[in-house]
Design a protein around this motif. Structure first.
Motif, PDB file in Angstrom:
ATOM      1  N   PRO A 229       0.711  -0.911   0.250  1.00  0.00           N
ATOM      2  CA  PRO A 229      -0.154  -0.182   0.124  1.00  0.00           C
ATOM      3  C   PRO A 229       0.418   1.140  -0.087  1.00  0.00           C
ATOM      4  CG  PRO A 229      -0.132  -0.787   2.270  1.00  0.00           C
ATOM      5  CD  PRO A 229       0.823  -1.575   1.081  1.00  0.00           C
TER       6      PRO A 229
ATOM      7  N   ILE B 295      -7.712  -1.174   1.974  1.00  0.00           N
ATOM      8  CA  ILE B 295      -6.472  -1.902   2.038  1.00  0.00           C
ATOM      9  C   ILE B 295      -6.891  -3.761   3.283  1.00  0.00           C
ATOM     10  CG2 ILE B 295      -4.184  -2.446   3.261  1.00  0.00           C
ATOM     11  CD1 ILE B 295      -4.042   0.855   3.249  1.00  0.00           C
TER      12      ILE B 295
ATOM     13  N   ILE C  14      -1.269  -0.814  -3.685  1.00  0.00           N
ATOM     14  CA  ILE C  14      -2.482  -0.767  -3.305  1.00  0.00           C
ATOM     15  C   ILE C  14      -2.285   0.842  -3.209  1.00  0.00           C
ATOM     16  CG2 ILE C  14      -4.631  -1.116  -1.571  1.00  0.00           C
ATOM     17  CD1 ILE C  14      -3.450  -3.370  -1.250  1.00  0.00           C
TER      18      ILE C  14
END
Length: 278
Positions: free
Chosen positions: A130, A167, A187
């Protein structure tokens, strides 16, 4: 059974109920079960990642690997988990987009080494990378409640901020469906916003006039040291910012591809947490 490390953290609080809602059994690891706020449907267990107990993996099929930053060495903690996970079918590690872009700042290098430990562990693995969390903007709460002046270091980059719920839902999907072994997923949110735009959105949402001010790095450094942050952490933050400039604004469609919907927006996040800034 899925063992979730960091079950009471930003992502864990969203991941545990998401997994349970999908019908999975969850073993939630926390340092102090008596104080933990974990979905009551989960099995809550005590554990110290500085001395990981392999018995925590009894009956476990998959592990969500996330170290909270507590303890002496996050890399050593993840290596210990990987070494103990010989009988586990799947490991899913939370990393960072800094690794995706080949950054050499301290957090990215640590995650890169931990990723390698997970890959070498033996079971099927998946890496989640992420970008910057929307939750990082909780750091602005004192300023919003106070003089309304949001101070950021000069050159703070635009960022495709990601909601922790996105996430967590990606992680829940990877942990409960097939086809993700050996894959790495960056992400992000669905739009890159400058810090000024973020401040404007937050101000509109909470109904306050907020002022955006860029300050020289020396002033920002002194302010952070004044909060009691270690100098090494402050240095690492500025190095991360320097190396991520131009990278943070890149948008990946992982949320759309895996969840079949658009990522949550910063405006939605601001509305969700408006009371916190009041």
């Amino acid at each position: 059974m899925i063992l979730v490390l960091g079950s009471t953290g930003k992502i864990g609080r969203e991941l545990v109920p998401a997994l349970l809602d999908k019908g999975a059994r969850v073993r939630a690891l926390t340092r102090d079960p008596s104080r933990a706020r974990v979905d009551q449907r989960a099995e809550v267990v005590a554990g110290n990642l500085d001395a990981f107990d392999p018995a925590l993996l009894d009956g476990v099929d998959s592990v969500f690997v996330l170290t909270s930053g507590h303890g002496s060495d996050g890399l050593a903690q993840e290596r210990a988990v990987a070494k103990a996970a010989t009988g586990v079918a799947r490991l899913v590690k939370l990393s960072t987009t800094g690794v995706h872009f080949g950054q050499t700042d301290p957090p990215s290098l640590t995650h890169a080494a931990a990723e390698q430990a997970i890959r070498e562990a033996g079971p099927d693995w998946t890496i989640l990378r992420p970008g910057t969390f929307m939750d990082n903007r909780f750091a602005w709460v004192p300023a919003v409640r106070g003089d309304g002046v949001i101070r950021v270091p000069e050159g703070d980059p635009a960022s495709a901020l990601v909601h922790v719920r996105d996430i967590a839902e990606v992680a829940a999907t990877v942990l409960t469906t097939d086809g993700h072994a050996g894959k790495t997923y960056p992400i992000t949110g669905g739009e890159a916003l400058s810090t000024r735009q973020q401040v404007e959105i937050l101000g509109d949402t909470v109904g306050r006039h907020l002022t955006y001010v860029e300050e020289p790095e020396a002033d920002a450094r002194a302010r952070m040291l004044g909060y009691g942050w270690p100098a090494s952490s402050v240095d690492g933050l500025f190095e991360l910012k320097r190396q991520s400039a131009g990278n943070e604004e890149i948008v990946f469609d992982t949320v759309g591809e895996l969840l079949g919907r658009a990522p949550l927006t910063f405006a939605e996040w601001a509305r969700e947490h408006a009371a916190t800034f009041a």
